[in-house]
Design an enzyme around this catalytic site. Sequence first.
Site, PDB file in Angstrom:
ATOM      1  N   THR A   1      33.273  53.637   1.556  1.00  0.00           N
ATOM      2  CA  THR A   1      32.493  52.792   0.652  1.00  0.00           C
ATOM      3  C   THR A   1      32.237  53.553  -0.634  1.00  0.00           C
ATOM      4  OG1 THR A   1      30.300  51.807   0.254  1.00  0.00           O
ATOM      5  CG2 THR A   1      30.427  53.517   1.929  1.00  0.00           C
TER       6      THR A   1
ATOM      7  N   ASP B   1      29.863  53.242  -2.594  1.00  0.00           N
ATOM      8  CA  ASP B   1      28.430  53.416  -2.869  1.00  0.00           C
ATOM      9  C   ASP B   1      27.864  54.749  -2.387  1.00  0.00           C
ATOM     10  OD1 ASP B   1      28.255  50.967  -4.107  1.00  0.00           O
ATOM     11  OD2 ASP B   1      27.602  49.900  -2.320  1.00  0.00           O
TER      12      ASP B   1
ATOM     13  N   ARG C   1      24.307  48.364  -5.131  1.00  0.00           N
ATOM     14  CA  ARG C   1      23.281  47.367  -4.809  1.00  0.00           C
ATOM     15  C   ARG C   1      22.010  48.026  -4.299  1.00  0.00           C
ATOM     16  NH1 ARG C   1      26.081  44.828  -1.503  1.00  0.00           N
ATOM     17  NH2 ARG C   1      25.172  45.603   0.440  1.00  0.00           N
TER      18      ARG C   1
ATOM     19  N   ARG D   1      35.472  40.208   5.276  1.00  0.00           N
ATOM     20  CA  ARG D   1      34.184  40.234   5.972  1.00  0.00           C
ATOM     21  C   ARG D   1      34.171  39.063   6.950  1.00  0.00           C
ATOM     22  NH1 ARG D   1      32.895  42.296   0.818  1.00  0.00           N
ATOM     23  NH2 ARG D   1      31.648  44.199   0.927  1.00  0.00           N
TER      24      ARG D   1
ATOM     25  N   ASP E   1      26.452  55.506   0.379  1.00  0.00           N
ATOM     26  CA  ASP E   1      25.097  55.232   0.863  1.00  0.00           C
ATOM     27  C   ASP E   1      24.944  55.369   2.379  1.00  0.00           C
ATOM     28  OD1 ASP E   1      26.680  53.065   1.496  1.00  0.00           O
ATOM     29  OD2 ASP E   1      25.293  51.544   0.755  1.00  0.00           O
TER      30      ASP E   1
ATOM     31  N   ASP F   1      28.421  50.097   6.127  1.00  0.00           N
ATOM     32  CA  ASP F   1      27.367  49.827   7.103  1.00  0.00           C
ATOM     33  C   ASP F   1      27.619  48.567   7.922  1.00  0.00           C
ATOM     34  OD1 ASP F   1      26.926  48.135   4.970  1.00  0.00           O
ATOM     35  OD2 ASP F   1      24.824  48.663   4.691  1.00  0.00           O
TER      36      ASP F   1
ATOM     37  N   GLY G   1      34.178  46.004   1.988  1.00  0.00           N
ATOM     38  CA  GLY G   1      34.736  46.252   0.671  1.00  0.00           C
ATOM     39  C   GLY G   1      35.767  47.368   0.699  1.00  0.00           C
TER      40      GLY G   1
END
Length: 323
Positions: free
Chosen positions: A126, A128, A172, A72, A130, A103, A11
Amino acid sequence: MKRIAVFTSGGDAPGMNACIRAVVRGAIYHDVEIYGIRYGYDGMIRGDIFKMNSHTVSNIVQKGGTILKSVRSKEFLTPAGRKKAFEQLQKFEIEGLVAIGGDGTFTGAGVFYDEYGLPTVGAPGTIDNDLFGTDYTIGFDTAVNTALEAIDKIRDTADSHDRVFFIEVMGRDSGYIAIQSGIGGGAEIVMVPETLTSIDDVIGTLKQGWDRDKTSSIVVIAEGDEEGTALEVAATVKEQLKGKDIRVTTLGHIQRGGRPSAADRILASRLGLGAVEGLINGQKNVAVGIVNDQLVYTHFREAISKEKPLNPDLIRMVNILSI
């Protein structure tokens, strides 16, 4: 090391271009030839590789998205795909890679290193936030500010019509965007995957607010919350709170776009230069990060697998400030 290549994968995130710029100019500063790979691992397989120079990255530090494009790649998941990718890199005599992504990007780079020994340093890109091994990832700050701007605007209309708005943000498996935009936007409730907030808790908090003469409320929900999406949670709440005006807004991919914030541009620049200098100094199979304002390198395995928990004080803060 005389030739390295940079690519973006997974992403997109605001600040990726600032990172690309730092990689290119950092490599040139250190007298290393730098190549760009378009379309991530897919482009690596196809040989979509070109030499970059300082002019290639002029006027991109302020742009969202990624000039190198991103997909991807399913083919890279196969041994045959990775073999093709390595053969293409050999044609250009590439000796090291800078991978900008999350990741999935780092997982692919780790497998690639195990099979072919090509050193890679990853820059965590990213929204996120995360990934373990860095306090913040490229794009997170901009995504929070984008979500916050939307929450502020929704708050105006919620207040005008005495409504309850359920606002879904990205995340997510991570509640970082939700918790920070929720606190910044004055949300009454924030629902994140890291901690369970039941429907009963939501209803209880809303009722307490109405008892204190609150006329409107904002509930921020991370897309991966255990109770479901914003639409699902709002539908369940509406069933139990007959007569209340309840609306839902899903912010979606708007959080990925836009000009990167100053914080993201600076972070991306530090990580891009850190990735190049890490490769030159013998780092391999690691992600570069900033922890307590210091540059650090973390093995891909740890960056992907280790938990990066939310600060419990932030959860506690939401509950206190919503009264």
